[in-house]
Design a protein around this motif. Structure first.
Motif, PDB file in Angstrom:
ATOM      1  N   GLN A   1      14.360  27.339 -68.140  1.00  0.00           N
ATOM      2  CA  GLN A   1      13.939  26.350 -69.140  1.00  0.00           C
ATOM      3  C   GLN A   1      14.972  25.243 -69.316  1.00  0.00           C
ATOM      4  O   GLN A   1      14.620  24.125 -69.672  1.00  0.00           O
ATOM      5  CB  GLN A   1      13.680  27.041 -70.486  1.00  0.00           C
ATOM      6  CG  GLN A   1      12.411  27.859 -70.510  1.00  0.00           C
ATOM      7  CD  GLN A   1      11.188  26.990 -70.279  1.00  0.00           C
ATOM      8  OE1 GLN A   1      10.597  27.025 -69.210  1.00  0.00           O
ATOM      9  NE2 GLN A   1      10.833  26.189 -71.235  1.00  0.00           N
ATOM     10  N   ASP A   2      16.238  25.576 -69.086  1.00  0.00           N
ATOM     11  CA  ASP A   2      17.322  24.621 -69.311  1.00  0.00           C
ATOM     12  C   ASP A   2      18.206  24.551 -68.072  1.00  0.00           C
ATOM     13  O   ASP A   2      18.206  25.455 -67.240  1.00  0.00           O
ATOM     14  CB  ASP A   2      18.177  25.068 -70.503  1.00  0.00           C
ATOM     15  CG  ASP A   2      17.387  25.112 -71.786  1.00  0.00           C
ATOM     16  OD1 ASP A   2      16.798  24.082 -72.159  1.00  0.00           O
ATOM     17  OD2 ASP A   2      17.342  26.191 -72.430  1.00  0.00           O
ATOM     18  N   LEU A   3      18.977  23.498 -67.977  1.00  0.00           N
ATOM     19  CA  LEU A   3      20.002  23.411 -66.941  1.00  0.00           C
ATOM     20  C   LEU A   3      21.046  24.488 -67.200  1.00  0.00           C
ATOM     21  O   LEU A   3      21.170  24.996 -68.322  1.00  0.00           O
ATOM     22  CB  LEU A   3      20.652  22.023 -66.955  1.00  0.00           C
ATOM     23  CG  LEU A   3      19.743  20.849 -66.591  1.00  0.00           C
ATOM     24  CD1 LEU A   3      20.461  19.526 -66.845  1.00  0.00           C
ATOM     25  CD2 LEU A   3      19.291  20.944 -65.145  1.00  0.00           C
ATOM     26  N   ASN A   4      21.803  24.835 -66.180  1.00  0.00           N
ATOM     27  CA  ASN A   4      22.789  25.900 -66.274  1.00  0.00           C
ATOM     28  C   ASN A   4      23.789  25.592 -67.401  1.00  0.00           C
ATOM     29  O   ASN A   4      24.567  24.637 -67.306  1.00  0.00           O
ATOM     30  CB  ASN A   4      23.516  26.046 -64.943  1.00  0.00           C
ATOM     31  CG  ASN A   4      24.414  27.249 -64.900  1.00  0.00           C
ATOM     32  OD1 ASN A   4      24.861  27.747 -65.918  1.00  0.00           O
ATOM     33  ND2 ASN A   4      24.684  27.720 -63.696  1.00  0.00           N
ATOM     34  N   PRO A   5      23.810  26.410 -68.467  1.00  0.00           N
ATOM     35  CA  PRO A   5      24.688  26.111 -69.603  1.00  0.00           C
ATOM     36  C   PRO A   5      26.179  26.221 -69.295  1.00  0.00           C
ATOM     37  O   PRO A   5      26.993  25.692 -70.046  1.00  0.00           O
ATOM     38  CB  PRO A   5      24.264  27.154 -70.652  1.00  0.00           C
ATOM     39  CG  PRO A   5      23.612  28.246 -69.893  1.00  0.00           C
ATOM     40  CD  PRO A   5      23.011  27.606 -68.664  1.00  0.00           C
TER      41      PRO A   5
ATOM     42  N   LYS B   1      22.976  20.244 -72.643  1.00  0.00           N
ATOM     43  CA  LYS B   1      21.721  19.496 -72.671  1.00  0.00           C
ATOM     44  C   LYS B   1      21.546  18.832 -71.302  1.00  0.00           C
ATOM     45  O   LYS B   1      21.500  19.510 -70.309  1.00  0.00           O
ATOM     46  CB  LYS B   1      21.671  18.533 -73.841  1.00  0.00           C
ATOM     47  CG  LYS B   1      21.774  19.256 -75.170  1.00  0.00           C
ATOM     48  CD  LYS B   1      21.664  18.341 -76.335  1.00  0.00           C
ATOM     49  CE  LYS B   1      21.819  19.168 -77.617  1.00  0.00           C
ATOM     50  NZ  LYS B   1      21.799  18.380 -78.798  1.00  0.00           N
ATOM     51  N   GLN B   2      21.470  17.534 -71.220  1.00  0.00           N
ATOM     52  CA  GLN B   2      21.273  16.843 -69.936  1.00  0.00           C
ATOM     53  C   GLN B   2      22.561  16.226 -69.395  1.00  0.00           C
ATOM     54  O   GLN B   2      22.528  15.484 -68.417  1.00  0.00           O
ATOM     55  CB  GLN B   2      20.209  15.736 -70.087  1.00  0.00           C
ATOM     56  CG  GLN B   2      18.820  16.258 -70.392  1.00  0.00           C
ATOM     57  CD  GLN B   2      18.180  16.922 -69.196  1.00  0.00           C
ATOM     58  OE1 GLN B   2      18.322  16.479 -68.070  1.00  0.00           O
ATOM     59  NE2 GLN B   2      17.479  18.016 -69.430  1.00  0.00           N
ATOM     60  N   ARG B   3      23.701  16.510 -70.006  1.00  0.00           N
ATOM     61  CA  ARG B   3      24.973  15.918 -69.588  1.00  0.00           C
ATOM     62  C   ARG B   3      25.886  17.003 -69.018  1.00  0.00           C
ATOM     63  O   ARG B   3      25.930  18.119 -69.514  1.00  0.00           O
ATOM     64  CB  ARG B   3      25.700  15.248 -70.764  1.00  0.00           C
ATOM     65  CG  ARG B   3      24.898  14.233 -71.543  1.00  0.00           C
ATOM     66  CD  ARG B   3      24.444  13.073 -70.760  1.00  0.00           C
ATOM     67  NE  ARG B   3      25.536  12.339 -70.152  1.00  0.00           N
ATOM     68  CZ  ARG B   3      25.365  11.312 -69.350  1.00  0.00           C
ATOM     69  NH1 ARG B   3      24.154  10.893 -69.047  1.00  0.00           N
ATOM     70  NH2 ARG B   3      26.388  10.690 -68.841  1.00  0.00           N
TER      71      ARG B   3
ATOM     72  N   THR C   1      28.691  13.380 -55.829  1.00  0.00           N
ATOM     73  CA  THR C   1      27.490  13.886 -56.483  1.00  0.00           C
ATOM     74  C   THR C   1      27.415  15.409 -56.456  1.00  0.00           C
ATOM     75  O   THR C   1      28.056  16.058 -55.635  1.00  0.00           O
ATOM     76  CB  THR C   1      26.211  13.323 -55.820  1.00  0.00           C
ATOM     77  OG1 THR C   1      26.142  13.776 -54.463  1.00  0.00           O
ATOM     78  CG2 THR C   1      26.176  11.798 -55.874  1.00  0.00           C
ATOM     79  N   VAL C   2      26.602  15.929 -57.346  1.00  0.00           N
ATOM     80  CA  VAL C   2      26.222  17.333 -57.361  1.00  0.00           C
ATOM     81  C   VAL C   2      24.722  17.373 -57.183  1.00  0.00           C
ATOM     82  O   VAL C   2      23.987  16.591 -57.802  1.00  0.00           O
ATOM     83  CB  VAL C   2      26.630  18.017 -58.685  1.00  0.00           C
ATOM     84  CG1 VAL C   2      26.027  19.405 -58.794  1.00  0.00           C
ATOM     85  CG2 VAL C   2      28.133  18.092 -58.809  1.00  0.00           C
ATOM     86  N   SER C   3      24.270  18.273 -56.303  1.00  0.00           N
ATOM     87  CA  SER C   3      22.832  18.423 -56.073  1.00  0.00           C
ATOM     88  C   SER C   3      22.528  19.901 -55.881  1.00  0.00           C
ATOM     89  O   SER C   3      23.409  20.742 -56.003  1.00  0.00           O
ATOM     90  CB  SER C   3      22.393  17.601 -54.860  1.00  0.00           C
ATOM     91  OG  SER C   3      23.084  18.023 -53.709  1.00  0.00           O
ATOM     92  N   GLY C   4      21.292  20.210 -55.579  1.00  0.00           N
ATOM     93  CA  GLY C   4      20.895  21.600 -55.360  1.00  0.00           C
ATOM     94  C   GLY C   4      20.462  22.281 -56.644  1.00  0.00           C
ATOM     95  O   GLY C   4      20.226  21.643 -57.675  1.00  0.00           O
ATOM     96  N   SER C   5      20.379  23.591 -56.583  1.00  0.00           N
ATOM     97  CA  SER C   5      19.810  24.352 -57.697  1.00  0.00           C
ATOM     98  C   SER C   5      20.613  24.224 -58.993  1.00  0.00           C
ATOM     99  O   SER C   5      20.039  24.291 -60.077  1.00  0.00           O
ATOM    100  CB  SER C   5      19.661  25.825 -57.314  1.00  0.00           C
ATOM    101  OG  SER C   5      20.921  26.391 -57.002  1.00  0.00           O
ATOM    102  N   ASN C   6      21.932  24.018 -58.902  1.00  0.00           N
ATOM    103  CA  ASN C   6      22.729  23.852 -60.111  1.00  0.00           C
ATOM    104  C   ASN C   6      22.683  22.428 -60.669  1.00  0.00           C
ATOM    105  O   ASN C   6      23.344  22.130 -61.665  1.00  0.00           O
ATOM    106  CB  ASN C   6      24.174  24.308 -59.878  1.00  0.00           C
ATOM    107  CG  ASN C   6      24.390  25.721 -60.363  1.00  0.00           C
ATOM    108  OD1 ASN C   6      23.975  26.085 -61.454  1.00  0.00           O
ATOM    109  ND2 ASN C   6      25.025  26.532 -59.551  1.00  0.00           N
TER     110      ASN C   6
ATOM    111  N   SER D   1      23.554  31.089 -56.895  1.00  0.00           N
ATOM    112  CA  SER D   1      23.645  29.657 -56.588  1.00  0.00           C
ATOM    113  C   SER D   1      25.097  29.237 -56.431  1.00  0.00           C
ATOM    114  O   SER D   1      26.012  29.897 -56.925  1.00  0.00           O
ATOM    115  CB  SER D   1      23.013  28.830 -57.716  1.00  0.00           C
ATOM    116  OG  SER D   1      21.637  29.058 -57.808  1.00  0.00           O
ATOM    117  N   ASP D   2      25.283  28.108 -55.752  1.00  0.00           N
ATOM    118  CA  ASP D   2      26.607  27.508 -55.702  1.00  0.00           C
ATOM    119  C   ASP D   2      26.496  26.081 -56.240  1.00  0.00           C
ATOM    120  O   ASP D   2      25.424  25.640 -56.614  1.00  0.00           O
ATOM    121  CB  ASP D   2      27.204  27.539 -54.285  1.00  0.00           C
ATOM    122  CG  ASP D   2      26.349  26.821 -53.264  1.00  0.00           C
ATOM    123  OD1 ASP D   2      25.414  26.086 -53.645  1.00  0.00           O
ATOM    124  OD2 ASP D   2      26.610  26.981 -52.064  1.00  0.00           O
TER     125      ASP D   2
END
Length: 156
Positions: free
Chosen positions: A19-23, A28-30, A61-66, A75-76
């Motif tokens: 439901q949320d990005l990895n805490p 939040k979104q930052r 940049t950061v991409s992928g599942s995280n 995940s990495d």
């Protein structure tokens, strides 16, 4: 993952829709400031290890599942130095060099943030990113904002 872990591996651990990005990485979104600062430090060290003094880094940049909603405990963190090298578009030598340096750096450094391994890559700035979520560490903002949705591809 090594072969010893296969017996305890569950397919449910491979794909999750959170439901949320990895805490551990995001508030939040930052991106959490301490995570961003550490990733910038790692990227600078990786850039220096490449040994190319004239390497122009356009972004980090950061991409992928995280950088999205599909992270799992396995995940990495995919950390990319986005570089502008026109010769890389026509020569495989640069790709081979960057891949070799990436494997060497990742093998020599056991880097984790929030319990997640950091994997480093050199990305050609002339190629569009393919990940659903892409976050600029340099500009501290989203390039591609991830969306909470299930994949529509079918597995056969």
């Amino acid at each position: 993952m090594n072969t010893a872990e296969l017996d305890s591996y569950s397919l449910d651990d491979a794909v999750k829709f959170n439901q949320d990005l990895n805490p551990r990485l995001w508030h939040k979104q930052r991106m959490r400031p301490e995570v961003r600062a550490k990733l910038l430090e790692i990227a600078a060290d990786f850039k220096q290890s490449l040994g190319l003094t004239d390497l122009e880094v356009k972004d980090i940049t950061v991409s992928g599942s995280n950088a999205g909603f599909t992270y799992t405990p396995h995940s990495d963190i995919d950390l990319h130095l986005v570089v502008d090298i026109p010769q890389a578009d026509v020569s495989d030598v640069y790709r081979e060099l960057f891949d070799a340096k990436k494997y060497q750096y990742n093998a020599e450094h056991n880097i984790t943030i929030g319990g997640y391994d950091v994997e480093l890559y050199v990305e050609n700035a002339n190629q569009p990113p393919v990940s659903q979520g892409v976050y600029s560490i340099v500009y501290d903002d989203w390039i591609n904002i991830p969306k909470r949705r299930r994949s529509t591809c079918l597995l056969y």
